[in-house]
Design an enzyme around this catalytic site. Structure first.
Site, PDB file in Angstrom:
ATOM      1  N   HIS A 162      -2.219   0.826  -0.997  1.00 31.49           N
ATOM      2  CA  HIS A 162      -1.217  -0.045  -0.382  1.00 31.49           C
ATOM      3  C   HIS A 162      -0.909   0.441   1.031  1.00 31.49           C
ATOM      4  CE1 HIS A 162       0.673  -1.658  -4.374  1.00 31.49           C
ATOM      5  NE2 HIS A 162      -0.598  -1.328  -4.550  1.00 31.49           N
TER       6      HIS A 162
ATOM      7  N   GLN B 216       2.639 -10.758  -7.455  1.00 28.86           N
ATOM      8  CA  GLN B 216       3.832 -10.065  -7.925  1.00 28.86           C
ATOM      9  C   GLN B 216       3.985 -10.364  -9.417  1.00 28.86           C
ATOM     10  OE1 GLN B 216       5.938  -7.659  -8.234  1.00 28.86           O
ATOM     11  NE2 GLN B 216       6.500  -7.835  -6.067  1.00 28.86           N
TER      12      GLN B 216
ATOM     13  N   LYS C  98      -2.371 -15.524   5.819  1.00 22.09           N
ATOM     14  CA  LYS C  98      -2.883 -14.189   5.479  1.00 22.09           C
ATOM     15  C   LYS C  98      -4.365 -14.242   5.134  1.00 22.09           C
ATOM     16  CE  LYS C  98       0.435 -12.724   2.499  1.00 22.09           C
ATOM     17  NZ  LYS C  98       1.160 -11.775   1.595  1.00 22.09           N
TER      18      LYS C  98
ATOM     19  N   HIS D 244       8.674 -15.931  -2.567  1.00 26.27           N
ATOM     20  CA  HIS D 244       9.140 -14.697  -1.943  1.00 26.27           C
ATOM     21  C   HIS D 244      10.654 -14.801  -1.726  1.00 26.27           C
ATOM     22  CE1 HIS D 244       9.799 -11.623   1.130  1.00 26.27           C
ATOM     23  NE2 HIS D 244       8.626 -11.108   0.789  1.00 26.27           N
TER      24      HIS D 244
ATOM     25  N   ARG E  15       3.758  -6.394   4.028  1.00 31.46           N
ATOM     26  CA  ARG E  15       4.877  -6.211   4.949  1.00 31.46           C
ATOM     27  C   ARG E  15       5.741  -5.053   4.472  1.00 31.46           C
ATOM     28  NH1 ARG E  15      10.426  -9.422   5.470  1.00 31.46           N
ATOM     29  NH2 ARG E  15      10.696  -8.037   3.686  1.00 31.46           N
ATOM     30  N   GLY E  16       6.032  -5.028   3.183  1.00 28.02           N
ATOM     31  CA  GLY E  16       6.853  -3.966   2.618  1.00 28.02           C
ATOM     32  C   GLY E  16       8.324  -4.316   2.650  1.00 28.02           C
ATOM     33  N   ASP E  17       9.115  -3.505   1.958  1.00 24.32           N
ATOM     34  CA  ASP E  17      10.559  -3.747   1.845  1.00 24.32           C
ATOM     35  C   ASP E  17      11.323  -2.982   2.915  1.00 24.32           C
ATOM     36  OD1 ASP E  17      10.192  -5.292  -0.495  1.00 24.32           O
ATOM     37  OD2 ASP E  17      10.072  -3.450  -1.694  1.00 24.32           O
TER      38      ASP E  17
ATOM     39  N   GLU F 295      -2.306  -0.598 -11.507  1.00 24.12           N
ATOM     40  CA  GLU F 295      -1.574  -0.018 -10.382  1.00 24.12           C
ATOM     41  C   GLU F 295      -0.871   1.259 -10.828  1.00 24.12           C
ATOM     42  OE1 GLU F 295       1.107  -2.296  -7.527  1.00 24.12           O
ATOM     43  OE2 GLU F 295       2.576  -0.964  -8.496  1.00 24.12           O
TER      44      GLU F 295
ATOM     45  N   TYR G 298       3.332 -14.267  -4.172  1.00 20.72           N
ATOM     46  CA  TYR G 298       4.498 -14.434  -5.041  1.00 20.72           C
ATOM     47  C   TYR G 298       4.400 -15.754  -5.790  1.00 20.72           C
ATOM     48  CZ  TYR G 298       7.160 -10.530  -3.049  1.00 20.72           C
ATOM     49  OH  TYR G 298       7.592  -9.291  -2.679  1.00 20.72           O
TER      50      TYR G 298
END
Length: 292
Positions: free
Chosen positions: A69, A173, A162, A146, A99-101, A8, A142
């Site tokens: 992403h 993660q 999902k 999460h 979803r994102g932060d 990444e 996660y």
């Protein structure tokens, strides 16, 4: 099935020249990863250009598969349509749907509450394409719960949704205790989540950045890891080398246990990626035997 080894990267800050990431990619491509993912940004469509350009360069210039992403929490459906159209124009085929932060000072658009909603939207977008192609959708997971989940059972339920919505590959993660990941895999398989799951590994080369990531992800730090961080915190070179060694040890154990892939968070540091690659690359040439 081949054990995947992927990287990444993230776009440089606005104050940094774009060439900095191009130089990084030139070094990373020589390590022959199976793909390189590029982070997008937490806003909306205004963050699209750099990430798209980087993903396109990974694919067209580096000749490595790219995964981009796409965080959706702060996107409207119009934003998402624009972004998907930009991906399509650039020939990008692989999306990590997130979803994102939450962004401080910015209210979520509230049109995509979960990554599952974005995955369904991408599938709907694909159904209207006239080029006969469709996006390959990755999802995130996660291993250690999460931060907003009530329990591991809720977490697995959301992950199954999902996958059922269309995610065909999962990237985890970061984590520092492999046993946590093995238990997570067991829960996934029991639930019927059978898509490839890659283990996310972040080399601990900087104490502050690791502490920040841990605060965001709920990752548990094993005693031997915290001792390492405390012992070498005042020596940038020592903590870098110790972090590389710890990551190598994790990867050796994970690949030995038959994980389907390793996703290395390079932090745009080709030196660290190369050191780890050189130490573990031969492991990926041996036919895997899944024993989990």
């Amino acid at each position: 099935m081949k054990t995947i080894f992927s990287f990444e990267v993230f776009p440089p800050k606005k104050t940094m020249p774009i060439d900095t990431i191009y130089n990084t990619l030139d070094e990373l491509k020589d390590l022959h990863p199976d793909f390189i993912s590029v982070t997008f940004g937490a806003g909306g469509s205004e963050n699209c250009d750099n990430a798209v350009g980087i993903a396109k360069r990974i694919k067209d210039v580096c000749n490595v598969k790219s995964v981009i992403h796409m965080p959706c929490l702060n996107m409207t459906k119009n934003d998402a349509t624009f972004v998907l159209e930009e991906f399509q124009k650039a020939g990008i085929e692989n999306i990590l749907a997130l979803r994102g932060d939450k962004v401080e000072g910015k209210e979520p658009a509230n049109e995509f509450l979960h990554a599952e909603d974005l995955i369904k939207f991408i599938k709907e977008f694909d159904s209207k394409r006239t080029d006969g192609k469709s996006f390959n959708i990755f999802g995130a997971c996660y291993p250690e719960l999460h931060p907003e989940s009530k329990s591991v059972y809720d977490d697995i339920d959301f992950l199954k949704r999902k996958v059922d919505a269309g995610a065909s590959h999962l990237l985890s993660q970061l984590f520092f205790d492999n046993e946590k990941f093995y238990r997570f895999l067991e829960r996934c398989r029991i639930k019927g989540i059978n898509v490839p799951i890659e283990a996310g590994i972040m080399p601990a080369t900087n104490k502050k950045s690791i502490e920040r990531m841990v605060s965001l992800t709920n990752a548990v730090l094993p005693k031997k890891f915290t001792q390492m961080m405390e012992r070498y915190a005042d020596s940038p070179e020592a903590i870098r080398d110790a972090g590389i060694a710890y990551a190598v040890d994790q990867i050796v154990d994970l690949v030995t246990h038959g994980v389907q892939g390793i996703h290395l968070y390079t932090m745009n540091n080709p030196y660290v990626a190369k050191k780890i690659n050189d130490a573990v690359r031969s492991l990926f040439t041996v036919s895997p035997i899944e024993i989990i």
